[in-house]
Design a protein around this motif. Structure first.
Motif, PDB file in Angstrom:
ATOM      1  N   SER A  79     -76.718  31.683  15.153  1.00 18.09           N
ATOM      2  CA  SER A  79     -76.901  30.346  14.611  1.00 18.09           C
ATOM      3  C   SER A  79     -75.568  29.590  14.553  1.00 18.09           C
ATOM      4  O   SER A  79     -74.540  30.127  14.169  1.00 18.09           O
ATOM      5  CB  SER A  79     -77.481  30.472  13.206  1.00 18.09           C
ATOM      6  N   SER A  80     -75.625  28.319  14.940  1.00 13.86           N
ATOM      7  CA  SER A  80     -74.402  27.508  14.953  1.00 13.86           C
ATOM      8  C   SER A  80     -73.863  27.341  13.542  1.00 13.86           C
ATOM      9  O   SER A  80     -72.663  27.327  13.320  1.00 13.86           O
ATOM     10  CB  SER A  80     -74.699  26.145  15.539  1.00 13.86           C
ATOM     11  N   PRO A  99     -82.133  20.328  11.578  1.00 18.14           N
ATOM     12  CA  PRO A  99     -82.757  21.571  11.127  1.00 18.14           C
ATOM     13  C   PRO A  99     -81.808  22.747  11.342  1.00 18.14           C
ATOM     14  O   PRO A  99     -80.991  22.734  12.259  1.00 18.14           O
ATOM     15  CB  PRO A  99     -83.976  21.705  12.059  1.00 18.14           C
ATOM     16  N   ASN A 100     -81.898  23.755  10.479  1.00 14.22           N
ATOM     17  CA  ASN A 100     -81.117  24.956  10.747  1.00 14.22           C
ATOM     18  C   ASN A 100     -82.000  26.206  10.674  1.00 14.22           C
ATOM     19  O   ASN A 100     -83.127  26.173  10.178  1.00 14.22           O
ATOM     20  CB  ASN A 100     -79.879  25.050   9.850  1.00 14.22           C
ATOM     21  N   LEU A 101     -81.461  27.275  11.207  1.00 15.41           N
ATOM     22  CA  LEU A 101     -82.248  28.496  11.359  1.00 15.41           C
ATOM     23  C   LEU A 101     -82.563  29.158  10.024  1.00 15.41           C
ATOM     24  O   LEU A 101     -83.712  29.534   9.755  1.00 15.41           O
ATOM     25  CB  LEU A 101     -81.484  29.475  12.265  1.00 15.41           C
ATOM     26  N   LEU A 158     -81.799  26.723  19.576  1.00 14.96           N
ATOM     27  CA  LEU A 158     -81.977  28.172  19.438  1.00 14.96           C
ATOM     28  C   LEU A 158     -83.413  28.503  19.023  1.00 14.96           C
ATOM     29  O   LEU A 158     -84.060  29.410  19.575  1.00 14.96           O
ATOM     30  CB  LEU A 158     -80.990  28.682  18.377  1.00 14.96           C
ATOM     31  N   MET A 159     -83.933  27.754  18.076  1.00 15.52           N
ATOM     32  CA  MET A 159     -85.294  28.007  17.585  1.00 15.52           C
ATOM     33  C   MET A 159     -86.336  27.677  18.649  1.00 15.52           C
ATOM     34  O   MET A 159     -87.329  28.381  18.800  1.00 15.52           O
ATOM     35  CB  MET A 159     -85.538  27.222  16.297  1.00 15.52           C
ATOM     36  N   GLN A 201     -91.160  31.904  13.706  1.00 14.00           N
ATOM     37  CA  GLN A 201     -89.725  32.207  13.765  1.00 14.00           C
ATOM     38  C   GLN A 201     -89.383  33.375  12.828  1.00 14.00           C
ATOM     39  O   GLN A 201     -88.642  34.287  13.189  1.00 14.00           O
ATOM     40  CB  GLN A 201     -88.956  30.947  13.333  1.00 14.00           C
ATOM     41  N   ASP A 204     -78.926  24.971  16.197  1.00 15.40           N
ATOM     42  CA  ASP A 204     -80.059  25.795  15.749  1.00 15.40           C
ATOM     43  C   ASP A 204     -81.415  25.313  16.250  1.00 15.40           C
ATOM     44  O   ASP A 204     -82.300  26.121  16.526  1.00 15.40           O
ATOM     45  CB  ASP A 204     -80.085  25.856  14.213  1.00 15.40           C
ATOM     46  N   ALA A 205     -81.598  23.998  16.361  1.00 13.32           N
ATOM     47  CA  ALA A 205     -82.897  23.508  16.837  1.00 13.32           C
ATOM     48  C   ALA A 205     -83.162  24.021  18.251  1.00 13.32           C
ATOM     49  O   ALA A 205     -84.282  24.433  18.580  1.00 13.32           O
ATOM     50  CB  ALA A 205     -82.932  21.980  16.807  1.00 13.32           C
TER      51      ALA A 205
END
Lengths: 233, 233
Positions: free
Chosen positions: A196-197, A149-151, B176-177, A181, B173-174
Protein backbone atom coordinates in the motif's frame (compact mmCIF):
# COMPACT_ATOMS: atom_id res chain seq x y z
CA UNK A 1 -32.75 -6.97 6.27
CA UNK A 2 -30.56 -4.12 7.50
CA UNK A 3 -28.10 -2.71 4.99
CA UNK A 4 -24.47 -1.85 5.41
CA UNK A 5 -22.66 0.43 2.99
CA UNK A 6 -19.12 1.77 2.69
CA UNK A 7 -18.12 5.32 1.84
CA UNK A 8 -14.53 4.90 0.61
CA UNK A 9 -13.55 8.55 1.12
CA UNK A 10 -14.84 11.62 3.02
CA UNK A 11 -14.90 13.33 -0.40
CA UNK A 12 -17.79 11.03 -1.39
CA UNK A 13 -19.84 11.53 1.76
CA UNK A 14 -22.26 13.92 0.03
CA UNK A 15 -23.55 10.87 -1.89
CA UNK A 16 -24.69 9.09 1.27
CA UNK A 17 -27.74 9.81 3.36
CA UNK A 18 -26.50 9.45 6.93
CA UNK A 19 -29.71 10.55 8.64
CA UNK A 20 -31.07 7.88 10.98
CA UNK A 21 -28.11 5.59 10.34
CA UNK A 22 -25.22 4.30 12.42
CA UNK A 23 -21.87 5.45 11.06
CA UNK A 24 -18.54 3.84 11.84
CA UNK A 25 -15.63 6.17 11.14
CA UNK A 26 -12.33 4.44 10.51
CA UNK A 27 -8.79 5.74 10.04
CA UNK A 28 -6.65 2.70 10.81
CA UNK A 29 -3.29 4.46 10.24
CA UNK A 30 -3.66 6.05 12.70
CA UNK A 31 -6.34 8.44 14.01
CA UNK A 32 -9.08 6.04 15.11
CA UNK A 33 -6.53 3.49 16.35
CA UNK A 34 -5.10 6.28 18.53
CA UNK A 35 -8.53 7.34 19.79
CA UNK A 36 -9.43 3.79 20.78
CA UNK A 37 -6.08 3.42 22.53
CA UNK A 38 -6.54 6.73 24.37
CA UNK A 39 -9.94 5.68 25.71
CA UNK A 40 -8.54 2.27 26.68
CA UNK A 41 -5.92 4.14 28.71
CA UNK A 42 -8.54 6.19 30.53
CA UNK A 43 -9.19 9.30 28.44
CA UNK A 44 -12.65 10.67 29.30
CA UNK A 45 -13.26 12.86 26.26
CA UNK A 46 -11.76 13.55 22.84
CA UNK A 47 -12.72 16.53 20.70
CA UNK A 48 -11.86 16.07 17.03
CA UNK A 49 -11.24 19.36 15.20
CA UNK A 50 -10.19 20.05 11.63
CA UNK A 51 -7.79 22.94 12.28
CA UNK A 52 -4.35 22.83 13.94
CA UNK A 53 -4.71 26.30 15.53
CA UNK A 54 -8.16 25.48 16.90
CA UNK A 55 -6.66 22.32 18.35
CA UNK A 56 -3.75 24.23 19.96
CA UNK A 57 -6.16 26.76 21.50
CA UNK A 58 -7.84 23.99 23.49
CA UNK A 59 -4.83 23.78 25.80
CA UNK A 60 -6.09 26.87 27.63
CA UNK A 61 -9.33 25.03 28.36
CA UNK A 62 -7.51 22.19 30.08
CA UNK A 63 -7.18 19.81 27.18
CA UNK A 64 -4.13 17.82 26.21
CA UNK A 65 -3.56 18.44 22.51
CA UNK A 66 -2.64 16.16 19.65
CA UNK A 67 -1.94 17.07 16.02
CA UNK A 68 -0.80 15.36 12.86
CA UNK A 69 -0.35 16.68 9.36
CA UNK A 70 1.07 14.50 6.57
CA UNK A 71 1.98 11.85 9.12
CA UNK A 72 4.08 14.10 11.39
CA UNK A 73 3.38 16.19 14.50
CA UNK A 74 3.90 19.97 14.61
CA UNK A 75 6.01 21.25 17.54
CA UNK A 76 4.34 21.98 20.88
CA UNK A 77 1.73 19.21 20.99
CA UNK A 78 1.36 16.61 23.74
CA UNK A 79 0.85 13.58 21.50
CA UNK A 80 1.85 12.55 18.05
CA UNK A 81 -0.29 10.27 15.91
CA UNK A 82 1.14 7.02 17.27
CA UNK A 83 -1.05 4.78 19.45
CA UNK A 84 2.03 4.24 21.65
CA UNK A 85 2.12 7.92 22.59
CA UNK A 86 -1.27 7.46 24.33
CA UNK A 87 -0.12 4.53 26.45
CA UNK A 88 1.00 6.79 29.29
CA UNK A 89 -0.32 7.63 32.75
CA UNK A 90 -1.37 11.18 32.03
CA UNK A 91 -4.00 9.98 29.55
CA UNK A 92 -6.02 8.64 32.49
CA UNK A 93 -8.87 11.07 33.17
CA UNK A 94 -7.67 13.43 30.44
CA UNK A 95 -9.66 15.46 27.95
CA UNK A 96 -7.85 15.54 24.62
CA UNK A 97 -8.28 17.69 21.53
CA UNK A 98 -7.15 16.00 18.31
CA UNK A 99 -6.63 17.07 14.71
CA UNK A 100 -5.31 14.77 11.98
CA UNK A 101 -5.01 14.87 8.18
CA UNK A 102 -7.87 12.49 7.50
CA UNK A 103 -9.58 10.94 10.51
CA UNK A 104 -10.95 14.07 12.12
CA UNK A 105 -12.31 15.26 8.76
CA UNK A 106 -14.23 12.00 8.39
CA UNK A 107 -15.64 12.37 11.90
CA UNK A 108 -16.76 15.96 11.44
CA UNK A 109 -18.46 15.12 8.15
CA UNK A 110 -20.44 12.30 9.77
CA UNK A 111 -22.23 14.38 12.40
CA UNK A 112 -25.72 14.11 10.90
CA UNK A 113 -25.82 10.36 11.50
CA UNK A 114 -27.96 9.01 14.36
CA UNK A 115 -24.89 7.36 15.90
CA UNK A 116 -21.20 7.84 15.10
CA UNK A 117 -18.86 5.13 16.37
CA UNK A 118 -15.06 5.14 16.26
CA UNK A 119 -13.80 1.93 14.70
CA UNK A 120 -10.40 0.27 14.42
CA UNK A 121 -9.11 -3.28 14.30
CA UNK A 122 -8.14 -2.70 17.94
CA UNK A 123 -11.82 -2.56 18.98
CA UNK A 124 -13.57 -4.29 16.08
CA UNK A 125 -15.61 -6.68 18.25
CA UNK A 126 -16.97 -3.74 20.24
CA UNK A 127 -18.09 -2.17 16.95
CA UNK A 128 -19.62 -5.45 15.80
CA UNK A 129 -21.59 -5.79 19.04
CA UNK A 130 -22.92 -2.22 18.70
CA UNK A 131 -24.02 -2.78 15.10
CA UNK A 132 -25.66 -6.08 16.03
CA UNK A 133 -27.63 -4.21 18.69
CA UNK A 134 -28.51 -1.44 16.20
CA UNK A 135 -31.87 -1.73 14.43
CA UNK A 136 -31.26 0.48 11.37
CA UNK A 137 -28.83 0.68 8.47
CA UNK A 138 -25.12 1.34 8.85
CA UNK A 139 -22.37 3.06 6.85
CA UNK A 140 -18.63 2.71 7.30
CA UNK A 141 -16.92 6.03 6.51
CA UNK A 142 -13.30 5.47 5.54
CA UNK A 143 -10.96 8.37 6.24
CA UNK A 144 -8.69 7.52 3.30
CA UNK A 145 -5.70 9.71 2.51
CA UNK A 146 -6.42 13.32 1.54
CA UNK A 147 -9.66 12.32 -0.13
CA UNK A 148 -8.35 9.21 -1.87
CA UNK A 149 -9.47 5.75 -0.81
CA UNK A 150 -6.87 3.68 0.99
CA UNK A 151 -6.35 -0.02 1.50
CA UNK A 152 -6.31 -0.35 5.27
CA UNK A 153 -9.56 1.52 5.93
CA UNK A 154 -11.23 -0.44 3.12
CA UNK A 155 -9.97 -3.69 4.66
CA UNK A 156 -11.46 -2.71 8.01
CA UNK A 157 -14.81 -1.99 6.34
CA UNK A 158 -14.64 -5.42 4.73
CA UNK A 159 -13.75 -7.08 8.04
CA UNK A 160 -16.77 -5.46 9.65
CA UNK A 161 -19.10 -6.61 6.86
CA UNK A 162 -17.65 -10.10 7.20
CA UNK A 163 -18.80 -10.17 10.83
CA UNK A 164 -22.24 -8.73 10.11
CA UNK A 165 -23.50 -10.66 7.08
CA UNK A 166 -26.65 -12.49 7.99
CA UNK A 167 -28.03 -9.55 9.93
CA UNK A 168 -26.93 -6.95 7.36
CA UNK A 169 -26.87 -7.19 3.57
CA UNK A 170 -24.35 -5.40 1.40
CA UNK A 171 -25.90 -2.14 0.15
CA UNK A 172 -23.74 -1.27 -2.85
CA UNK A 173 -20.64 -2.04 -4.90
CA UNK A 174 -18.19 -0.19 -2.65
CA UNK A 175 -19.25 -2.40 0.26
CA UNK A 176 -19.10 -5.49 -1.95
CA UNK A 177 -15.56 -4.60 -3.08
CA UNK A 178 -14.41 -3.88 0.49
CA UNK A 179 -15.74 -7.24 1.64
CA UNK A 180 -14.05 -9.07 -1.24
CA UNK A 181 -10.81 -7.17 -0.61
CA UNK A 182 -10.87 -8.27 3.03
CA UNK A 183 -11.66 -11.90 2.20
CA UNK A 184 -8.57 -12.08 0.00
CA UNK A 185 -6.33 -10.41 2.57
CA UNK A 186 -7.73 -11.67 5.87
CA UNK A 187 -5.22 -14.43 6.54
CA UNK A 188 -2.33 -11.98 6.60
CA UNK A 189 -3.27 -8.30 6.78
CA UNK A 190 0.29 -7.13 7.36
CA UNK A 191 1.52 -8.63 4.11
CA UNK A 192 -1.59 -7.36 2.32
CA UNK A 193 -0.91 -3.75 3.29
CA UNK A 194 2.84 -3.92 2.60
CA UNK A 195 2.33 -2.78 -1.00
CA UNK A 196 0.00 0.00 0.00
CA UNK A 197 1.23 3.47 -0.92
CA UNK A 198 -0.03 4.88 2.36
CA UNK A 199 1.85 2.24 4.32
CA UNK A 200 5.00 2.93 2.35
CA UNK A 201 4.55 6.60 3.13
CA UNK A 202 4.28 5.73 6.83
CA UNK A 203 7.17 3.27 6.75
CA UNK A 204 9.23 6.20 5.45
CA UNK A 205 8.42 7.84 8.79
CA UNK A 206 9.87 4.87 10.65
CA UNK A 207 6.68 3.66 12.29
CA UNK A 208 6.69 -0.01 11.39
CA UNK A 209 5.62 -1.04 14.90
CA UNK A 210 2.60 1.28 14.63
CA UNK A 211 1.51 -0.55 11.47
CA UNK A 212 1.66 -3.94 13.19
CA UNK A 213 -0.07 -2.62 16.30
CA UNK A 214 -2.93 -0.97 14.37
CA UNK A 215 -3.73 -4.22 12.54
CA UNK A 216 -4.13 -6.16 15.78
CA UNK A 217 -7.72 -7.24 16.48
CA UNK A 218 -9.57 -6.70 19.73
CA UNK A 219 -6.79 -5.47 21.92
CA UNK A 220 -9.28 -3.13 23.58
CA UNK A 221 -12.91 -3.46 24.54
CA UNK A 222 -13.95 0.19 24.23
CA UNK A 223 -16.34 1.91 21.83
CA UNK A 224 -15.97 5.69 21.59
CA UNK A 225 -18.98 7.46 20.06
CA UNK A 226 -19.78 11.02 19.15
CA UNK A 227 -21.94 13.00 21.57
CA UNK A 228 -22.43 16.51 20.19
CA UNK A 229 -18.94 17.48 19.06
CA UNK A 230 -17.15 15.22 21.55
CA UNK A 231 -16.14 11.60 21.59
CA UNK A 232 -16.98 9.77 24.80
CA UNK A 233 -17.44 6.16 25.88
CA UNK B 1 8.89 3.50 -14.28
CA UNK B 2 5.61 4.92 -15.55
CA UNK B 3 2.75 5.00 -13.06
CA UNK B 4 -0.84 4.01 -13.48
CA UNK B 5 -3.54 5.20 -11.10
CA UNK B 6 -7.28 4.67 -10.81
CA UNK B 7 -9.87 7.33 -10.01
CA UNK B 8 -12.83 5.25 -8.76
CA UNK B 9 -15.43 7.97 -9.34
CA UNK B 10 -15.78 11.24 -11.30
CA UNK B 11 -16.56 12.83 -7.91
CA UNK B 12 -12.92 12.21 -6.89
CA UNK B 13 -11.35 13.59 -10.06
CA UNK B 14 -10.38 16.89 -8.37
CA UNK B 15 -7.80 14.87 -6.40
CA UNK B 16 -5.93 13.78 -9.53
CA UNK B 17 -3.59 15.86 -11.65
CA UNK B 18 -4.47 14.88 -15.21
CA UNK B 19 -2.16 17.35 -16.96
CA UNK B 20 0.32 15.62 -19.24
CA UNK B 21 -1.18 12.20 -18.56
CA UNK B 22 -3.10 9.65 -20.59
CA UNK B 23 -6.60 9.07 -19.24
CA UNK B 24 -8.75 6.05 -19.99
CA UNK B 25 -12.41 6.71 -19.33
CA UNK B 26 -14.49 3.61 -18.64
CA UNK B 27 -18.21 3.05 -18.20
CA UNK B 28 -18.62 -0.67 -18.89
CA UNK B 29 -22.42 -0.72 -18.33
CA UNK B 30 -22.82 0.82 -20.82
CA UNK B 31 -21.63 4.16 -22.20
CA UNK B 32 -18.08 3.36 -23.26
CA UNK B 33 -19.07 -0.12 -24.42
CA UNK B 34 -21.66 1.60 -26.66
CA UNK B 35 -19.16 4.16 -27.97
CA UNK B 36 -16.65 1.47 -28.88
CA UNK B 37 -19.40 -0.51 -30.61
CA UNK B 38 -20.59 2.58 -32.52
CA UNK B 39 -17.08 3.27 -33.86
CA UNK B 40 -16.67 -0.41 -34.74
CA UNK B 41 -19.85 -0.06 -36.81
CA UNK B 42 -18.54 2.97 -38.67
CA UNK B 43 -19.46 6.03 -36.64
CA UNK B 44 -17.07 8.89 -37.53
CA UNK B 45 -17.63 11.16 -34.54
CA UNK B 46 -19.27 11.11 -31.12
CA UNK B 47 -19.89 14.22 -29.06
CA UNK B 48 -20.43 13.47 -25.36
CA UNK B 49 -22.56 16.09 -23.60
CA UNK B 50 -23.85 16.25 -20.04
CA UNK B 51 -27.33 17.64 -20.73
CA UNK B 52 -30.27 15.84 -22.37
CA UNK B 53 -31.61 19.04 -24.04
CA UNK B 54 -28.19 19.95 -25.41
CA UNK B 55 -27.99 16.43 -26.79
CA UNK B 56 -31.42 16.68 -28.44
CA UNK B 57 -30.53 20.02 -30.04
CA UNK B 58 -27.71 18.35 -31.97
CA UNK B 59 -30.26 16.69 -34.27
CA UNK B 60 -30.64 19.99 -36.16
CA UNK B 61 -26.89 19.90 -36.87
CA UNK B 62 -27.11 16.50 -38.53
CA UNK B 63 -26.29 14.32 -35.55
CA UNK B 64 -28.00 11.13 -34.55
CA UNK B 65 -28.83 11.47 -30.87
CA UNK B 66 -28.55 9.07 -27.96
CA UNK B 67 -29.61 9.59 -24.35
CA UNK B 68 -29.83 7.60 -21.17
CA UNK B 69 -30.87 8.61 -17.67
CA UNK B 70 -31.08 6.06 -14.85
CA UNK B 71 -30.61 3.26 -17.33
CA UNK B 72 -33.50 4.18 -19.64
CA UNK B 73 -33.87 6.30 -22.80
CA UNK B 74 -36.15 9.35 -22.98
CA UNK B 75 -38.60 9.41 -25.92
CA UNK B 76 -37.47 10.81 -29.29
CA UNK B 77 -33.85 9.62 -29.33
CA UNK B 78 -32.25 7.46 -32.03
CA UNK B 79 -30.37 5.09 -29.75
CA UNK B 80 -30.77 3.77 -26.27
CA UNK B 81 -27.82 2.83 -24.10
CA UNK B 82 -27.49 -0.74 -25.41
CA UNK B 83 -24.49 -1.67 -27.54
CA UNK B 84 -26.90 -3.67 -29.72
CA UNK B 85 -28.74 -0.51 -30.73
CA UNK B 86 -25.56 0.69 -32.48
CA UNK B 87 -25.14 -2.47 -34.53
CA UNK B 88 -27.20 -1.07 -37.42
CA UNK B 89 -26.42 0.23 -40.90
CA UNK B 90 -27.21 3.87 -40.26
CA UNK B 91 -24.34 4.12 -37.74
CA UNK B 92 -21.90 3.86 -40.67
CA UNK B 93 -20.56 7.35 -41.41
CA UNK B 94 -22.75 8.90 -38.71
CA UNK B 95 -22.02 11.68 -36.28
CA UNK B 96 -23.64 10.94 -32.93
CA UNK B 97 -24.33 13.09 -29.89
CA UNK B 98 -24.53 11.12 -26.63
CA UNK B 99 -25.51 11.86 -23.06
CA UNK B 100 -25.59 9.27 -20.26
CA UNK B 101 -25.92 9.28 -16.48
CA UNK B 102 -22.27 8.57 -15.76
CA UNK B 103 -20.01 8.00 -18.75
CA UNK B 104 -20.31 11.37 -20.43
CA UNK B 105 -19.70 13.11 -17.09
CA UNK B 106 -16.45 11.18 -16.66
CA UNK B 107 -15.37 12.13 -20.20
CA UNK B 108 -16.12 15.83 -19.81
CA UNK B 109 -14.24 15.96 -16.51
CA UNK B 110 -11.15 14.41 -18.08
CA UNK B 111 -10.55 17.05 -20.75
CA UNK B 112 -7.38 18.52 -19.26
CA UNK B 113 -5.48 15.27 -19.80
CA UNK B 114 -2.95 15.07 -22.64
CA UNK B 115 -4.84 12.11 -24.13
CA UNK B 116 -8.30 10.76 -23.33
CA UNK B 117 -9.06 7.25 -24.54
CA UNK B 118 -12.39 5.44 -24.42
CA UNK B 119 -11.96 2.04 -22.79
CA UNK B 120 -14.16 -1.05 -22.47
CA UNK B 121 -13.58 -4.77 -22.28
CA UNK B 122 -14.70 -4.80 -25.93
CA UNK B 123 -11.53 -2.92 -26.98
CA UNK B 124 -9.17 -3.55 -24.05
CA UNK B 125 -6.22 -4.70 -26.18
CA UNK B 126 -6.41 -1.49 -28.21
CA UNK B 127 -6.22 0.47 -24.97
CA UNK B 128 -3.30 -1.66 -23.76
CA UNK B 129 -1.39 -1.05 -27.00
CA UNK B 130 -1.93 2.71 -26.74
CA UNK B 131 -0.73 2.81 -23.14
CA UNK B 132 2.30 0.70 -24.02
CA UNK B 133 3.16 3.25 -26.72
CA UNK B 134 2.56 6.12 -24.29
CA UNK B 135 5.64 7.52 -22.51
CA UNK B 136 4.03 9.22 -19.49
CA UNK B 137 1.79 8.27 -16.59
CA UNK B 138 -1.78 7.07 -16.96
CA UNK B 139 -5.03 7.30 -15.00
CA UNK B 140 -8.15 5.18 -15.42
CA UNK B 141 -11.24 7.28 -14.69
CA UNK B 142 -14.15 5.06 -13.70
CA UNK B 143 -17.60 6.47 -14.44
CA UNK B 144 -19.20 4.69 -11.49
CA UNK B 145 -22.88 5.16 -10.71
CA UNK B 146 -23.98 8.70 -9.81
CA UNK B 147 -20.67 9.42 -8.15
CA UNK B 148 -20.32 6.11 -6.33
CA UNK B 149 -17.67 3.58 -7.33
CA UNK B 150 -18.96 0.49 -9.09
CA UNK B 151 -17.64 -3.01 -9.52
CA UNK B 152 -17.50 -3.39 -13.30
CA UNK B 153 -15.53 -0.20 -14.00
CA UNK B 154 -13.15 -1.07 -11.17
CA UNK B 155 -12.68 -4.56 -12.63
CA UNK B 156 -11.83 -3.04 -16.02
CA UNK B 157 -9.24 -0.77 -14.37
CA UNK B 158 -7.75 -3.83 -12.70
CA UNK B 159 -7.71 -5.77 -15.96
CA UNK B 160 -5.84 -2.92 -17.63
CA UNK B 161 -3.27 -2.77 -14.83
CA UNK B 162 -2.84 -6.53 -15.08
CA UNK B 163 -1.77 -6.10 -18.73
CA UNK B 164 0.54 -3.16 -18.04
CA UNK B 165 2.55 -4.21 -14.97
CA UNK B 166 6.18 -4.32 -15.85
CA UNK B 167 5.99 -1.10 -17.85
CA UNK B 168 3.77 0.69 -15.33
CA UNK B 169 3.82 0.52 -11.55
CA UNK B 170 0.74 0.92 -9.40
CA UNK B 171 0.52 4.54 -8.21
CA UNK B 172 -1.80 4.32 -5.24
CA UNK B 173 -4.15 2.19 -3.16
CA UNK B 174 -7.18 2.60 -5.42
CA UNK B 175 -5.17 1.11 -8.29
CA UNK B 176 -3.85 -1.63 -6.03
CA UNK B 177 -7.37 -2.52 -4.90
CA UNK B 178 -8.72 -2.51 -8.48
CA UNK B 179 -5.94 -4.84 -9.57
CA UNK B 180 -6.56 -7.21 -6.64
CA UNK B 181 -10.29 -7.10 -7.31
CA UNK B 182 -9.70 -8.12 -10.93
CA UNK B 183 -7.27 -10.90 -10.04
CA UNK B 184 -9.89 -12.50 -7.82
CA UNK B 185 -12.65 -12.17 -10.42
CA UNK B 186 -10.81 -12.66 -13.70
CA UNK B 187 -11.67 -16.30 -14.32
CA UNK B 188 -15.39 -15.53 -14.41
CA UNK B 189 -16.32 -11.86 -14.66
CA UNK B 190 -20.01 -12.55 -15.23
CA UNK B 191 -20.37 -14.42 -11.95
CA UNK B 192 -18.27 -11.77 -10.21
CA UNK B 193 -20.61 -8.95 -11.24
CA UNK B 194 -23.81 -10.87 -10.51
CA UNK B 195 -23.94 -9.57 -6.93
CA UNK B 196 -23.22 -6.02 -8.00
CA UNK B 197 -25.96 -3.55 -7.13
CA UNK B 198 -25.52 -1.79 -10.45
CA UNK B 199 -25.87 -5.04 -12.36
CA UNK B 200 -28.99 -5.93 -10.39
CA UNK B 201 -30.35 -2.49 -11.26
CA UNK B 202 -29.66 -3.19 -14.93
CA UNK B 203 -31.03 -6.74 -14.79
CA UNK B 204 -34.24 -5.14 -13.54
CA UNK B 205 -34.32 -3.36 -16.92
CA UNK B 206 -34.14 -6.71 -18.71
CA UNK B 207 -30.76 -6.26 -20.35
CA UNK B 208 -29.00 -9.47 -19.36
CA UNK B 209 -27.57 -9.90 -22.86
CA UNK B 210 -26.02 -6.41 -22.65
CA UNK B 211 -24.21 -7.45 -19.46
CA UNK B 212 -22.70 -10.51 -21.11
CA UNK B 213 -21.79 -8.59 -24.26
CA UNK B 214 -20.09 -5.72 -22.37
CA UNK B 215 -17.85 -8.17 -20.47
CA UNK B 216 -16.56 -9.73 -23.70
CA UNK B 217 -12.89 -8.95 -24.35
CA UNK B 218 -11.50 -7.66 -27.64
CA UNK B 219 -14.52 -7.96 -29.84
CA UNK B 220 -13.46 -4.72 -31.55
CA UNK B 221 -10.10 -3.28 -32.52
CA UNK B 222 -10.94 0.41 -32.27
CA UNK B 223 -9.69 3.11 -29.93
CA UNK B 224 -11.81 6.26 -29.73
CA UNK B 225 -10.04 9.27 -28.28
CA UNK B 226 -11.04 12.80 -27.42
CA UNK B 227 -10.08 15.54 -29.89
CA UNK B 228 -11.33 18.87 -28.57
CA UNK B 229 -14.88 18.08 -27.45
CA UNK B 230 -15.36 15.19 -29.89
CA UNK B 231 -14.50 11.52 -29.86
CA UNK B 232 -12.87 10.26 -33.04
CA UNK B 233 -10.73 7.29 -34.06
Amino acid sequence: MQKIDVCLSPDLIHLYDLVGKAVVVVDIFRATSCMVTAFAYGAVEIIPVEDVDVCASHREQGYLISAERNGVTPAGFDFDNSPFSYQVDRVKGAKICVTTTNGTVALRRSVQAAQVFVGAFLNISSVVRALKAWAGDAIVVCAGWKGKPNLEDTLFAGALIDELVGQYSVADDAALMAWKQFNVASSDLITAVKHSSHVNRLLGLGIEKDITFCLERDRYDVLPHLQGDKLVL
